[in-house]
Design a protein around this motif. Structure first.
Motif, PDB file in Angstrom:
ATOM      1  N   SER A   1      -5.462   2.304   0.393  1.00 18.48           N
ATOM      2  CA  SER A   1      -5.866   3.353  -0.003  1.00 18.48           C
ATOM      3  C   SER A   1      -6.030   3.038  -1.590  1.00 18.48           C
ATOM      4  CB  SER A   1      -5.077   4.499   0.188  1.00 18.48           C
ATOM      5  OG  SER A   1      -3.672   4.179  -0.534  1.00 18.48           O
ATOM      6  N   ALA A   2      -5.777   1.893  -2.264  1.00 16.76           N
ATOM      7  CA  ALA A   2      -5.535   1.624  -3.565  1.00 16.76           C
ATOM      8  C   ALA A   2      -7.127   1.372  -4.007  1.00 16.76           C
ATOM      9  CB  ALA A   2      -4.764   0.349  -3.898  1.00 16.76           C
ATOM     10  N   ALA A   3      -7.448   1.487  -5.163  1.00 13.80           N
ATOM     11  CA  ALA A   3      -8.766   1.404  -5.564  1.00 13.80           C
ATOM     12  C   ALA A   3      -8.725  -0.186  -6.188  1.00 13.80           C
ATOM     13  CB  ALA A   3      -9.147   2.339  -6.744  1.00 13.80           C
ATOM     14  N   PRO A   4      -9.844  -0.920  -6.392  1.00 13.13           N
ATOM     15  CA  PRO A   4      -9.800  -2.419  -6.800  1.00 13.13           C
ATOM     16  C   PRO A   4      -9.028  -2.344  -7.992  1.00 13.13           C
ATOM     17  CG  PRO A   4     -12.293  -1.715  -5.949  1.00 13.13           C
ATOM     18  CD  PRO A   4     -11.256  -0.356  -6.041  1.00 13.13           C
ATOM     19  N   GLU A   5      -8.889  -1.630  -8.948  1.00 10.75           N
ATOM     20  CA  GLU A   5      -8.206  -2.092 -10.203  1.00 10.75           C
ATOM     21  C   GLU A   5      -6.820  -1.841  -9.652  1.00 10.75           C
ATOM     22  OE1 GLU A   5      -9.903   2.378 -10.346  1.00 10.75           O
ATOM     23  OE2 GLU A   5     -10.410   0.118  -9.848  1.00 10.75           O
ATOM     24  N   GLN A   6      -6.538  -0.884  -9.003  1.00  9.05           N
ATOM     25  CA  GLN A   6      -5.207  -0.480  -8.412  1.00  9.05           C
ATOM     26  C   GLN A   6      -4.434  -1.792  -7.638  1.00  9.05           C
ATOM     27  OE1 GLN A   6      -5.835   3.195  -6.738  1.00  9.05           O
ATOM     28  NE2 GLN A   6      -4.779   4.429  -8.400  1.00  9.05           N
ATOM     29  N   ILE A   7      -5.399  -2.312  -6.925  1.00  7.27           N
ATOM     30  CA  ILE A   7      -4.959  -3.712  -6.357  1.00  7.27           C
ATOM     31  C   ILE A   7      -4.625  -4.647  -7.210  1.00  7.27           C
ATOM     32  CG2 ILE A   7      -5.458  -5.417  -4.816  1.00  7.27           C
ATOM     33  CD1 ILE A   7      -7.638  -3.448  -3.366  1.00  7.27           C
ATOM     34  N   ALA A   8      -5.487  -4.884  -8.327  1.00  5.16           N
ATOM     35  CA  ALA A   8      -5.244  -6.046  -9.254  1.00  5.16           C
ATOM     36  C   ALA A   8      -3.876  -5.774  -9.982  1.00  5.16           C
ATOM     37  CB  ALA A   8      -6.477  -5.944 -10.179  1.00  5.16           C
TER      38      ALA A   8
ATOM     39  N   THR B   1      -9.563   7.092   0.014  1.00  2.75           N
ATOM     40  CA  THR B   1      -7.959   6.991   0.068  1.00  2.75           C
ATOM     41  C   THR B   1      -7.875   7.352   1.690  1.00  2.75           C
ATOM     42  OG1 THR B   1      -7.859   9.306  -0.524  1.00  2.75           O
ATOM     43  CG2 THR B   1      -7.530   7.687  -2.049  1.00  2.75           C
ATOM     44  N   ARG B   2      -8.821   7.254   2.510  1.00  6.67           N
ATOM     45  CA  ARG B   2      -8.513   7.682   3.990  1.00  6.67           C
ATOM     46  C   ARG B   2      -8.643   6.480   4.959  1.00  6.67           C
ATOM     47  NH1 ARG B   2     -11.420  13.333   5.132  1.00  6.67           N
ATOM     48  NH2 ARG B   2     -12.950  11.891   4.588  1.00  6.67           N
ATOM     49  N   LEU B   3      -7.856   6.207   5.540  1.00  8.20           N
ATOM     50  CA  LEU B   3      -8.260   5.031   6.556  1.00  8.20           C
ATOM     51  C   LEU B   3      -9.272   5.377   7.678  1.00  8.20           C
ATOM     52  CD1 LEU B   3      -7.377   2.341   7.932  1.00  8.20           C
ATOM     53  CD2 LEU B   3      -5.703   3.833   9.473  1.00  8.20           C
ATOM     54  N   SER B   4      -9.510   6.622   7.871  1.00  8.31           N
ATOM     55  CA  SER B   4     -10.363   7.068   8.706  1.00  8.31           C
ATOM     56  C   SER B   4     -11.908   6.811   8.217  1.00  8.31           C
ATOM     57  CB  SER B   4     -10.471   8.580   9.185  1.00  8.31           C
ATOM     58  OG  SER B   4     -10.237   9.223   8.164  1.00  8.31           O
ATOM     59  N   ASP B   5     -12.092   7.095   7.044  1.00 10.32           N
ATOM     60  CA  ASP B   5     -13.330   6.433   6.324  1.00 10.32           C
ATOM     61  C   ASP B   5     -13.718   5.165   6.549  1.00 10.32           C
ATOM     62  OD1 ASP B   5     -13.981   9.050   5.432  1.00 10.32           O
ATOM     63  OD2 ASP B   5     -13.170   8.712   3.732  1.00 10.32           O
ATOM     64  N   ASP B   6     -12.594   4.262   6.316  1.00  5.44           N
ATOM     65  CA  ASP B   6     -12.813   2.719   6.550  1.00  5.44           C
ATOM     66  C   ASP B   6     -13.073   2.285   7.903  1.00  5.44           C
ATOM     67  OD1 ASP B   6     -12.482   0.485   4.544  1.00  5.44           O
ATOM     68  OD2 ASP B   6     -11.335  -0.413   6.263  1.00  5.44           O
ATOM     69  N   VAL B   7     -12.533   2.880   8.877  1.00  2.00           N
ATOM     70  CA  VAL B   7     -12.516   2.789  10.251  1.00  2.00           C
ATOM     71  C   VAL B   7     -14.045   3.026  10.780  1.00  2.00           C
ATOM     72  CG1 VAL B   7     -11.795   3.568  12.599  1.00  2.00           C
ATOM     73  CG2 VAL B   7     -10.356   2.840  10.887  1.00  2.00           C
ATOM     74  N   ALA B   8     -14.309   4.071  10.299  1.00  3.71           N
ATOM     75  CA  ALA B   8     -15.635   4.503  10.838  1.00  3.71           C
ATOM     76  C   ALA B   8     -16.831   3.691  10.157  1.00  3.71           C
ATOM     77  CB  ALA B   8     -16.192   6.015  10.114  1.00  3.71           C
ATOM     78  N   ARG B   9     -16.649   2.612   9.541  1.00  2.00           N
ATOM     79  CA  ARG B   9     -17.825   1.947   8.983  1.00  2.00           C
ATOM     80  C   ARG B   9     -17.912   0.571   9.862  1.00  2.00           C
ATOM     81  NH1 ARG B   9     -16.733  -2.226   5.888  1.00  2.00           N
ATOM     82  NH2 ARG B   9     -14.345  -2.403   4.983  1.00  2.00           N
ATOM     83  N   ARG B  10     -16.902   0.285  10.510  1.00  2.00           N
ATOM     84  CA  ARG B  10     -16.739  -0.904  11.244  1.00  2.00           C
ATOM     85  C   ARG B  10     -17.597  -1.248  12.328  1.00  2.00           C
ATOM     86  NH1 ARG B  10     -12.536  -4.058   8.970  1.00  2.00           N
ATOM     87  NH2 ARG B  10     -11.578  -2.841   7.292  1.00  2.00           N
ATOM     88  N   ASP B  11     -17.641  -2.508  12.842  1.00  2.00           N
ATOM     89  CA  ASP B  11     -18.615  -2.562  13.904  1.00  2.00           C
ATOM     90  C   ASP B  11     -18.386  -2.254  15.397  1.00  2.00           C
ATOM     91  OD1 ASP B  11     -16.829  -4.700  14.070  1.00  2.00           O
ATOM     92  OD2 ASP B  11     -18.084  -6.468  13.700  1.00  2.00           O
ATOM     93  N   PHE B  12     -17.104  -2.894  15.559  1.00  2.00           N
ATOM     94  CA  PHE B  12     -16.709  -2.651  17.251  1.00  2.00           C
ATOM     95  C   PHE B  12     -15.365  -2.027  17.173  1.00  2.00           C
ATOM     96  CE2 PHE B  12     -19.699  -6.288  17.275  1.00  2.00           C
ATOM     97  CZ  PHE B  12     -20.816  -5.429  17.763  1.00  2.00           C
ATOM     98  N   THR B  13     -15.145  -0.888  18.330  1.00  2.47           N
ATOM     99  CA  THR B  13     -13.798  -0.667  18.209  1.00  2.47           C
ATOM    100  C   THR B  13     -12.716  -1.481  18.426  1.00  2.47           C
ATOM    101  OG1 THR B  13     -13.969  -0.644  20.746  1.00  2.47           O
ATOM    102  CG2 THR B  13     -14.730   1.474  19.578  1.00  2.47           C
ATOM    103  N   ILE B  14     -12.660  -2.519  19.012  1.00  2.00           N
ATOM    104  CA  ILE B  14     -11.873  -3.626  19.070  1.00  2.00           C
ATOM    105  C   ILE B  14     -11.412  -4.349  17.776  1.00  2.00           C
ATOM    106  CG2 ILE B  14     -12.165  -4.317  21.732  1.00  2.00           C
ATOM    107  CD1 ILE B  14     -13.704  -6.635  20.449  1.00  2.00           C
ATOM    108  N   ASN B  15     -12.316  -4.203  16.541  1.00  2.00           N
ATOM    109  CA  ASN B  15     -12.153  -4.734  15.461  1.00  2.00           C
ATOM    110  C   ASN B  15     -11.916  -3.347  14.482  1.00  2.00           C
ATOM    111  OD1 ASN B  15     -12.948  -7.107  16.216  1.00  2.00           O
ATOM    112  ND2 ASN B  15     -14.952  -6.809  15.857  1.00  2.00           N
ATOM    113  N   ALA B  16     -11.468  -2.403  14.962  1.00  2.00           N
ATOM    114  CA  ALA B  16     -11.203  -1.025  14.062  1.00  2.00           C
ATOM    115  C   ALA B  16      -9.832  -0.671  14.291  1.00  2.00           C
ATOM    116  CB  ALA B  16     -12.243  -0.005  14.514  1.00  2.00           C
TER     117      ALA B  16
END
Length: 251
Positions: A47-54, A105-120
């Motif tokens: 959920s961290a933005a890129p600058e927060q990861i750094a 900041t939501r995992l659900s948004d990230d999951v929704a863009r993935r290719d296949f359910t086994i990779n989500a």
């Protein structure tokens, strides 16, 4: 996770969590662990933005080549650990990468863009396994199913069709009916994918233990390898299964 996670990967997860962020192992490493296959690549989504990861990794060498798309890669004990912000993808006008991304900041948004359910699938020490799209059930049933609308997934990146063939060949999974039908509808989009990208996926698909699976999807295979039309002008499923099995038998 049944297999030991490399210490640098655990360090990254724990530092992000200590900073108040969600952080999960995602993608192939979670899938492989669930299937009893030892993972070799580990990806973290947060959920961290890129600058927060750094900022979470002070005094650490950072690789920032992918920061435009939300990826920061700290080198921890000499190991590059790829960390990507949760994100929503914009349109894919080039059929390969999104024109722009917005971070979430939501995992659900990230999951929704993935290719296949086994990779989500996602996993952390604090939550255990998280499955928002039925990936666990599809792993149990040995199915490759697109996340959400398969027409949209393949329209975004046609190479995903060849990834589906590779997973079918390597894992011995079946491509789910709606996903397979969408692949047949969009096979011609592979004409716009570079030969180099096609070669990587086709090579993996043709070296799988269950390579005969690729012959069940003639439209995709012929779009990726039009040379097969010369050898098999009728391009029946039986002929393409034969071609795939010949490749499998080569030393």
């Amino acid at each position: 996770m049944r297999f030991a996670i490399p210490p640098p990967v655990l360090t990254a997860l724990r530092q992000l969590h200590a900073g108040g962020f969600e952080a999960y192992l995602v993608g192939g490493c979670v899938r492989d662990d669930l299937l009893g296959i030892e993972p070799h690549d580990y990806d973290i989504a947060t959920s961290a933005a890129p600058e927060q990861i750094a900022a979470a990794f002070p005094d650490t060498r950072l690789l920032l080549a992918g920061i435009k798309h939300g990826t920061v890669t700290p080198l921890l004990d000499g190991m590059p650990v790829e960390i990507t912000s949760f994100r929503r993808d914009g349109p894919y006008s080039d059929g390969r990468r999104p024109d722009h991304v917005s971070f979430s900041t939501r995992l659900s948004d990230d999951v929704a863009r993935r290719d296949f359910t086994i990779n989500a699938l996602a996993w952390s020490e604090h939550t255990g396994l998280i499955d928002l799209v039925g990936g666990v059930e599809d792993c149990r049933n040995k199915l490759i199913r697109a996340v959400g609308d398969p027409d949209k997934r393949f329209g975004e990146d046609a190479l995903r069709m060849l990834r589906a063939l590779r997973f079918a060949s390597v894992l011995g999974f079946t491509i789910e009916d709606c996903t397979a039908a969408a692949m047949a509808r969009h096979a011609a989009l592979l004409d716009h994918v570079s030969v180099e990208r096609i070669a990587v996926e086709i090579s993996g698909a043709l070296q799988g233990t269950y390579v005969s699976a690729v012959g069940h999807h003639p439209q995709v295979l012929l779009s990726a390898l039009p040379e097969l039309l010369c050898a098999y002008p009728e391009h029946t499923a039986q002929n393409l299964l034969h071609a795939a099995c010949v490749v499998q038998s080569l030393p």
